[in-house]
Scaffold this active site. Sequence first.
Site, PDB file in Angstrom:
ATOM      1  N   LYS A  14       0.824  -1.220   0.000  1.00 22.21           N
ATOM      2  CA  LYS A  14       0.000   0.000   0.000  1.00 22.21           C
ATOM      3  C   LYS A  14       0.852   1.262   0.000  1.00 22.21           C
ATOM      4  CE  LYS A  14      -2.277  -1.019   3.794  1.00 22.21           C
ATOM      5  NZ  LYS A  14      -1.753  -2.329   4.223  1.00 22.21           N
ATOM      6  N   ARG A  89      -9.904   0.291   8.951  1.00 20.46           N
ATOM      7  CA  ARG A  89      -9.443  -1.053   9.300  1.00 20.46           C
ATOM      8  C   ARG A  89     -10.479  -1.834  10.094  1.00 20.46           C
ATOM      9  NH1 ARG A  89      -3.515   0.056   8.965  1.00 20.46           N
ATOM     10  NH2 ARG A  89      -2.378  -1.864   9.362  1.00 20.46           N
ATOM     11  N   ARG A 128      11.579  -5.951   4.937  1.00 19.61           N
ATOM     12  CA  ARG A 128      11.445  -4.516   5.191  1.00 19.61           C
ATOM     13  C   ARG A 128      12.034  -4.162   6.564  1.00 19.61           C
ATOM     14  NH1 ARG A 128       5.465  -2.006   4.882  1.00 19.61           N
ATOM     15  NH2 ARG A 128       5.307  -2.550   7.068  1.00 19.61           N
ATOM     16  N   ARG A 134      11.359   0.054  11.581  1.00 13.13           N
ATOM     17  CA  ARG A 134      10.083  -0.159  12.255  1.00 13.13           C
ATOM     18  C   ARG A 134      10.171  -1.381  13.153  1.00 13.13           C
ATOM     19  NH1 ARG A 134       4.957   0.298   8.349  1.00 13.13           N
ATOM     20  NH2 ARG A 134       4.134  -0.933  10.087  1.00 13.13           N
ATOM     21  N   ARG A 146      -0.159  -8.986  13.592  1.00 15.44           N
ATOM     22  CA  ARG A 146      -0.747  -7.993  12.675  1.00 15.44           C
ATOM     23  C   ARG A 146      -1.596  -8.675  11.608  1.00 15.44           C
ATOM     24  NH1 ARG A 146       4.698  -5.423  11.142  1.00 15.44           N
ATOM     25  NH2 ARG A 146       3.567  -4.270   9.541  1.00 15.44           N
TER      26      ARG A 146
HETATM   27  P1  ADP Z   1       1.024  -2.141   8.045  1.00 16.38           P
HETATM   28  O1  ADP Z   1      -0.238  -2.089   7.275  1.00 16.38           O
HETATM   29  O2  ADP Z   1       2.226  -2.436   7.209  1.00 16.38           O
HETATM   30  O3  ADP Z   1       0.943  -3.034   9.258  1.00 16.38           O
HETATM   31  P2  ADP Z   1       0.628   0.600   9.011  1.00 16.38           P
HETATM   32  O4  ADP Z   1       1.703   1.596   8.950  1.00 16.38           O
HETATM   33  O5  ADP Z   1      -0.589   0.821   8.174  1.00 16.38           O
HETATM   34  O6  ADP Z   1       1.377  -0.752   8.636  1.00 16.38           O
HETATM   35  O7  ADP Z   1       0.136   0.387  10.517  1.00 16.38           O
HETATM   36  C1  ADP Z   1       1.039   0.103  11.557  1.00 16.38           C
HETATM   37  C2  ADP Z   1       0.266  -0.098  12.869  1.00 16.38           C
HETATM   38  O8  ADP Z   1      -0.453   1.128  13.201  1.00 16.38           O
HETATM   39  C3  ADP Z   1      -0.822  -1.177  12.849  1.00 16.38           C
HETATM   40  O9  ADP Z   1      -0.305  -2.453  13.118  1.00 16.38           O
HETATM   41  C4  ADP Z   1      -1.766  -0.666  13.948  1.00 16.38           C
HETATM   42  O10 ADP Z   1      -1.273  -0.961  15.226  1.00 16.38           O
HETATM   43  C5  ADP Z   1      -1.720   0.851  13.776  1.00 16.38           C
HETATM   44  N1  ADP Z   1      -2.774   1.349  12.868  1.00 16.38           N
HETATM   45  C6  ADP Z   1      -2.578   1.950  11.665  1.00 16.38           C
HETATM   46  N2  ADP Z   1      -3.756   2.290  11.114  1.00 16.38           N
HETATM   47  C7  ADP Z   1      -4.726   1.894  11.966  1.00 16.38           C
HETATM   48  C8  ADP Z   1      -6.135   1.941  11.956  1.00 16.38           C
HETATM   49  N3  ADP Z   1      -6.817   2.480  10.920  1.00 16.38           N
HETATM   50  N4  ADP Z   1      -6.825   1.431  13.013  1.00 16.38           N
HETATM   51  C9  ADP Z   1      -6.180   0.902  14.042  1.00 16.38           C
HETATM   52  N5  ADP Z   1      -4.836   0.809  14.124  1.00 16.38           N
HETATM   53  C10 ADP Z   1      -4.110   1.299  13.107  1.00 16.38           C
END
Ligand code: ADP
Length: 191
Positions: A14, A89, A128, A134, A146
């Site tokens: 994404k 999400r 990554r 991260r 996750r």
């Molecule tokens: P990825 O999709 O690669 O796991 P993101 O950068 O989108 O990485 O998200 C990292 C973390 O941030 C998630 O594992 C979650 O803990 C939190 N997070 C991000 N977006 C949301 C969301 N819309 N609702 C709840 N938690 C979120």
Amino acid sequence: MFNLILFGPPGSGKGTQSEKLIAKYGLKHLSTGDLLRSEIANQTPLGLEAKTLMDKGQLVPDAVVIGMIDAAMTNNPQARGFLFDGFPRTKAQSEALDELLHKKNASINVLLALDVTEEELIKRLLNRGLTSGRSDDTKEDVIRARLGEYRNKTANVADYYNKSGKTVMIKGEGSVDEIFDSLSAEIDKRM
Ligand code: ADP
């Protein structure tokens, strides 16, 4: 306005595709992951609360991310459209987003879902983790948590938008440019 959700599990590409799409279509990129990491970097109370959950691979509360998206949309009144990345999400986040857009007389035009096998996702995320800095990318148990959150709470967001015929599946394996072309073709049909 043209509003797009780029959807898919962690590691589905994404972030990479978002950068290319916003450049091509002039949309404002709203990534809740990036917004949360910036709160953490600035050591805000919100960031400190979120970090504990993110480090365990768990979602942060709906109210927190909905508030961040609301503020970001309000701060960008001129945007010709938004690309939502990592949001919504959960079903509650989807309903809140529809409501926020409705207030602007707008709606989601399309949800593009990147389809990648779980085996490939774990490989990409661990890879990554070698360079991203991260902490949630380095431990396999956090990555699996996750992916579990994605299966249990997030996957149904695609079904939610499919009820109004807005969900389109895109093959998320192949070269970055091939995937970008597939995404662009679906956007061009609707813009
Ligand atoms: P990825 O999709 O690669 O796991 P993101 O950068 O989108 O990485 O998200 C990292 C973390 O941030 C998630 O594992 C979650 O803990 C939190 N997070 C991000 N977006 C949301 C969301 N819309 N609702 C709840 N938690 C979120």
